[in-house]
Design an enzyme around this catalytic site. Structure first.
Site, short mmCIF file in Angstrom:
data_model
loop_
_atom_site.label_atom_id
_atom_site.label_comp_id
_atom_site.label_asym_id
_atom_site.label_seq_id
_atom_site.Cartn_x
_atom_site.Cartn_y
_atom_site.Cartn_z
N CYS A 1 6.26 -5.49 0.26
CA CYS A 1 6.08 -4.06 -0.47
C CYS A 1 6.18 -2.96 0.95
CB CYS A 1 5.14 -3.87 -1.54
SG CYS A 1 5.53 -2.88 -2.64
N ILE B 1 5.55 -3.23 -7.57
CA ILE B 1 4.78 -2.20 -7.80
C ILE B 1 5.35 -0.78 -6.82
CG2 ILE B 1 2.43 -1.04 -7.52
CD1 ILE B 1 1.24 -3.85 -8.01
N ARG C 1 12.82 3.38 -0.54
CA ARG C 1 11.37 3.42 -1.08
C ARG C 1 11.69 3.90 -2.53
NH1 ARG C 1 7.74 7.24 1.76
NH2 ARG C 1 6.31 6.11 0.41
N HIS D 1 4.92 -8.13 -4.53
CA HIS D 1 3.35 -8.63 -4.01
C HIS D 1 3.12 -10.13 -4.30
CE1 HIS D 1 1.38 -4.35 -3.22
NE2 HIS D 1 2.61 -4.17 -4.01
N SER E 1 3.41 3.26 2.74
CA SER E 1 3.77 3.09 3.86
C SER E 1 3.78 4.41 4.90
CB SER E 1 5.27 2.63 3.91
OG SER E 1 6.25 3.66 3.00
N GLY F 1 0.85 -1.04 -0.03
CA GLY F 1 0.02 0.03 -0.01
C GLY F 1 0.86 1.27 0.01
N GLU G 1 0.88 -11.75 -3.15
CA GLU G 1 -0.59 -12.05 -3.08
C GLU G 1 -1.22 -11.79 -4.61
OE1 GLU G 1 0.82 -9.37 -2.10
OE2 GLU G 1 -0.32 -7.68 -2.50
N1 GLN Z 1 5.78 2.86 -2.92
C1 GLN Z 1 4.96 2.41 -1.68
C2 GLN Z 1 5.76 3.03 -0.51
O1 GLN Z 1 6.68 3.67 -0.40
C3 GLN Z 1 5.27 0.96 -1.65
C4 GLN Z 1 4.46 0.44 -2.91
C5 GLN Z 1 3.81 -0.84 -2.51
O2 GLN Z 1 3.41 -1.50 -1.38
N2 GLN Z 1 3.27 -1.47 -3.59
O3 GLN Z 1 5.09 3.10 0.61
#
Ligand code: GLN
Length: 193
Positions: free
Chosen positions: A78, A134, A105, A170, A48, A46, A172
């Site tokens: 992630c 992602i 990140r 990911h 962070s 998601g 999942e």
């Molecule tokens: N870019 C998101 C972050 O820095 C992480 C991306 C993801 O969880 N798919 O939190």
């Protein structure tokens, strides 16, 4: 076995579906009392910074940290990996800091929003693991207790420190359940203690 899936934000439903496909019961965690009785916790992908803030707003931060320090297995994917890290390069955002790793990140560059790759993961056996990245982070350094389980090129994207597992991708979002299975083994071991 009952696995908690942090459900403040991000890809928590997909983790629950994968657990269900493995015949494992799961529970969405949004309140401290929903942590009671779980055998392990998944922190999904998601955003962070958002998830870290919500963890504080929902009073989940300390209970999760304490349970993890007392033996609860945690699997971060992630953004979940970022929250597990002790150091986040160039950021002071909240994190659980349970793994002795430094992450960067959005580390594959803004121009690479997402991509898929086949990873060699010796601990999962011979077949490569399809990984969906992602806006993914990666791990730039690891402490002595951290096992590197997979790299993409020279970048560390999957690591384990005892009962904590973190991956930059990911798992999942594919139908390969081996990484979840590896985590569930930890949760089962804990239960058997
Ligand atoms: N870019 C998101 C972050 O820095 C992480 C991306 C993801 O969880 N798919 O939190």
């Amino acid at each position: 076995m009952l696995i908690g899936v942090l459900a403040l934000q991000g890809a928590f439903r997909e983790h629950q579906e994968m657990l269900a496909s493995l015949g494992v019961e799961s529970r969405q965690v949004r309140k401290p009392e929903q942590l009671e009785g779980i055998d392990g916790l998944i922190i999904p992908g998601g955003e962070s910074t958002t998830m870290g803030k919500l963890l504080q707003d929902y009073h989940l931060f300390e209970p999760i940290r304490q349970m993890a320090l007392q033996g609860m297995p945690v699997f971060g994917t992630c953004a979940g990996l970022i929250l597990l890290a002790r150091e986040i390069s160039g950021s002071s955002q909240p994190r659980l800091g349970l793994m002795d790793i430094t992450v960067v990140r959005n580390a594959f560059g803004r121009q690479v929003e997402s991509f898929e790759a086949d990873l060699s993961v010796p601990v999962l056996g011979g077949e490569p693991l399809r990984a969906v990245f992602i806006r993914a982070p990666y791990i730039v350094s690891t402490g002595p207790e951290v096992e590197v389980l997979a790299r993409y090129g020279d970048k560390i994207v999957l690591a384990r420190q005892g009962r904590f597992i973190g991956c930059a991708f990911h798992p999942e979002l594919t139908d390969d359940t081996r990484l979840h299975h590896l985590f569930l083994e930890q949760c089962g071991l804990k239960k058997a203690d």
